[in-house]
Design a protein around this motif. Structure first.
Motif, short mmCIF file in Angstrom:
data_model
loop_
_atom_site.label_atom_id
_atom_site.label_comp_id
_atom_site.label_asym_id
_atom_site.label_seq_id
_atom_site.Cartn_x
_atom_site.Cartn_y
_atom_site.Cartn_z
N MET A 170 0.85 -1.20 0.00
CA MET A 170 0.00 0.00 0.00
C MET A 170 0.88 1.24 0.00
SD MET A 170 -2.88 1.22 2.79
CE MET A 170 -3.88 -0.22 2.43
N ALA A 171 0.56 2.20 -0.86
CA ALA A 171 1.35 3.42 -0.94
C ALA A 171 1.16 4.23 0.34
CB ALA A 171 0.93 4.24 -2.15
N ARG A 172 2.23 4.81 0.80
CA ARG A 172 2.18 5.60 2.01
C ARG A 172 1.56 6.97 1.73
NH1 ARG A 172 7.40 7.30 5.77
NH2 ARG A 172 6.20 8.41 7.38
N ARG A 173 0.62 7.39 2.58
CA ARG A 173 -0.02 8.68 2.42
C ARG A 173 0.99 9.79 2.76
NH1 ARG A 173 -5.30 9.55 5.83
NH2 ARG A 173 -6.09 8.05 4.32
N ARG A 174 1.14 10.72 1.84
CA ARG A 174 2.11 11.79 2.06
C ARG A 174 1.47 13.04 2.67
NH1 ARG A 174 3.03 9.91 -3.08
NH2 ARG A 174 1.99 11.73 -4.00
N VAL A 175 0.17 13.24 2.45
CA VAL A 175 -0.51 14.43 2.93
C VAL A 175 -0.99 14.21 4.37
CG1 VAL A 175 -2.49 15.95 2.60
CG2 VAL A 175 -1.20 15.11 0.63
N ASN A 176 -0.77 15.21 5.23
CA ASN A 176 -1.25 15.15 6.61
C ASN A 176 -2.72 15.54 6.65
OD1 ASN A 176 -1.76 15.36 9.31
ND2 ASN A 176 0.07 16.54 9.80
N THR A 177 -3.57 14.61 7.01
CA THR A 177 -5.02 14.86 7.00
C THR A 177 -5.58 15.21 8.38
OG1 THR A 177 -5.47 12.50 7.34
CG2 THR A 177 -5.31 13.28 5.06
N THR A 178 -4.73 15.33 9.36
CA THR A 178 -5.20 15.51 10.74
C THR A 178 -6.13 16.71 10.89
OG1 THR A 178 -3.15 14.53 11.58
CG2 THR A 178 -4.50 15.78 13.14
N LYS A 179 -5.75 17.84 10.32
CA LYS A 179 -6.56 19.05 10.45
C LYS A 179 -7.97 18.82 9.91
CE LYS A 179 -6.86 23.87 8.89
NZ LYS A 179 -6.19 24.95 8.12
N TYR A 180 -8.08 18.17 8.78
CA TYR A 180 -9.37 17.96 8.16
C TYR A 180 -10.19 16.92 8.92
CZ TYR A 180 -7.48 20.79 4.44
OH TYR A 180 -6.94 21.83 3.74
N GLU A 181 -9.52 15.94 9.49
CA GLU A 181 -10.21 14.94 10.31
C GLU A 181 -10.76 15.58 11.58
OE1 GLU A 181 -7.98 10.74 9.40
OE2 GLU A 181 -6.80 12.27 10.42
N ILE A 182 -10.00 16.51 12.16
CA ILE A 182 -10.48 17.23 13.33
C ILE A 182 -11.74 18.02 12.99
CG2 ILE A 182 -9.95 19.14 14.91
CD1 ILE A 182 -7.01 18.21 14.84
N ILE A 183 -11.72 18.71 11.86
CA ILE A 183 -12.89 19.50 11.44
C ILE A 183 -14.10 18.60 11.22
CG2 ILE A 183 -13.85 20.91 9.57
CD1 ILE A 183 -11.03 22.11 9.23
N GLN A 184 -13.88 17.47 10.56
CA GLN A 184 -14.98 16.54 10.31
C GLN A 184 -15.63 16.08 11.60
OE1 GLN A 184 -13.15 13.47 7.82
NE2 GLN A 184 -14.43 14.11 6.12
N VAL A 185 -14.81 15.63 12.53
CA VAL A 185 -15.33 15.09 13.78
C VAL A 185 -15.94 16.18 14.64
CG1 VAL A 185 -14.69 13.98 15.97
CG2 VAL A 185 -13.77 13.11 13.81
N ALA A 186 -15.26 17.30 14.79
CA ALA A 186 -15.75 18.37 15.65
C ALA A 186 -17.07 18.94 15.16
CB ALA A 186 -14.71 19.48 15.74
N THR A 187 -17.19 19.23 13.87
CA THR A 187 -18.43 19.80 13.36
C THR A 187 -19.58 18.80 13.48
OG1 THR A 187 -17.74 19.19 11.10
CG2 THR A 187 -17.32 21.46 11.80
N ARG A 188 -19.28 17.52 13.27
CA ARG A 188 -20.33 16.51 13.43
C ARG A 188 -20.79 16.44 14.88
NH1 ARG A 188 -19.60 11.58 15.07
NH2 ARG A 188 -17.43 11.44 14.38
N LEU A 189 -19.86 16.47 15.82
CA LEU A 189 -20.23 16.43 17.24
C LEU A 189 -20.99 17.69 17.65
CD1 LEU A 189 -17.00 14.91 18.85
CD2 LEU A 189 -19.19 13.77 18.44
N PHE A 190 -20.58 18.84 17.13
CA PHE A 190 -21.29 20.09 17.44
C PHE A 190 -22.75 20.01 17.00
CE2 PHE A 190 -17.18 22.85 17.03
CZ PHE A 190 -16.74 22.35 18.24
#
Length: 233
Positions: free
Chosen positions: A1-21
């Motif tokens: 499996m190719a290693r993901r080069r882009v850091n997705t943490t910021k976008y994952e935080i937004i996804q989870v936080a807005t859903r919880l809000f």
């Protein structure tokens, strides 16, 4: 499996936080809840968003975009932008009475200096387009002053505590006073108010809230997919 080069943490935080809000409520959602769901440290979260308020700003920006598109759709259906903005106020007020989560979100946003600053700037630009014909001699400072008053009216209309004024009267008062600030003639105000009050604004508010949830999910998903697409380039 190719290693993901882009850091997705910021976008994952937004996804989870807005859903919880939008699911549990802004006030009921603590940063630790986001961290626990993503299995990240508090330090990792605060690196991108120093406070929970910074995450609320992200959601408020989505809300402003959603509302702007809703006004445009109303105009496309043959209604005026003035009626669309009046209908938006009625929907916001009804939403806060129908949903504690929506009420918490709006009141938290209007109580946040960062969010309120963004709301006022966004609404100020819309006001110039919608009310410009009634305020031909106004400069930017006059519009900014008006928006301070308008945001106060909006907050008071959505705030329901103790034995509140009936929803219909709050909507009537808010819509009338906002239009009056922008010099809309009395006969025009009365016509728009009658039209707004004929709406089933409670049912409409529930549809709008669900539509906003879907909009947020769509925006987050698109941003994430776009980021992953860059990883493949």
């Amino acid at each position: 499996m190719a290693r993901r080069r882009v850091n997705t943490t910021k976008y994952e935080i937004i996804q989870v936080a807005t859903r919880l809000f939008l699911t549990n409520g802004y006030s009921a959602t603590a940063p630790k809840h986001v961290c626990e769901e993503l299995d990240i440290s508090t330090g990792n979260l605060t690196y991108y968003f120093p406070t929970k308020e910074h995450l609320l700003v992200v959601l408020v920006k989505m809300l402003c975009t959603f509302q702007r598109e809703a006004v445009e759709k109303t105009e496309e259906s043959g209604q005026t932008s003035l009626f669309a903005i009046c209908m938006e106020m009625a929907t916001m007020a009804a939403m806060c009475e129908e949903s504690e989560i929506a009420k918490d979100l709006f009141l938290s946003a209007y109580s946040s200096p960062m969010c309120l600053d963004y709301i006022r700037k966004n609404d100020n630009e819309r006001a110039k387009l919608i009310y410009g014909e009634y305020c031909p001699d106004w400069d930017d400072a006059r519009y900014a002053e008006a928006e301070v008053l308008v945001s106060g009216i909006e907050y008071a209309t959505m705030m329901t505590t103790g034995d509140p004024v009936p929803l219909e009267e709050r909507i009537r008062g808010a819509v009338n006073n906002i239009m009056r600030i922008y010099n809309v003639p009395e006969e025009v105000r009365e016509r728009k108010i009658r039209k707004v009050l004929k709406l089933d604004y409670r049912t409409l508010s529930r549809r709008v809230l669900e539509g906003f949830r879907q909009f947020v999910d769509q925006v987050n998903r698109h941003a994430f997919e776009e980021l992953l697409g860059k990883d493949d380039e």
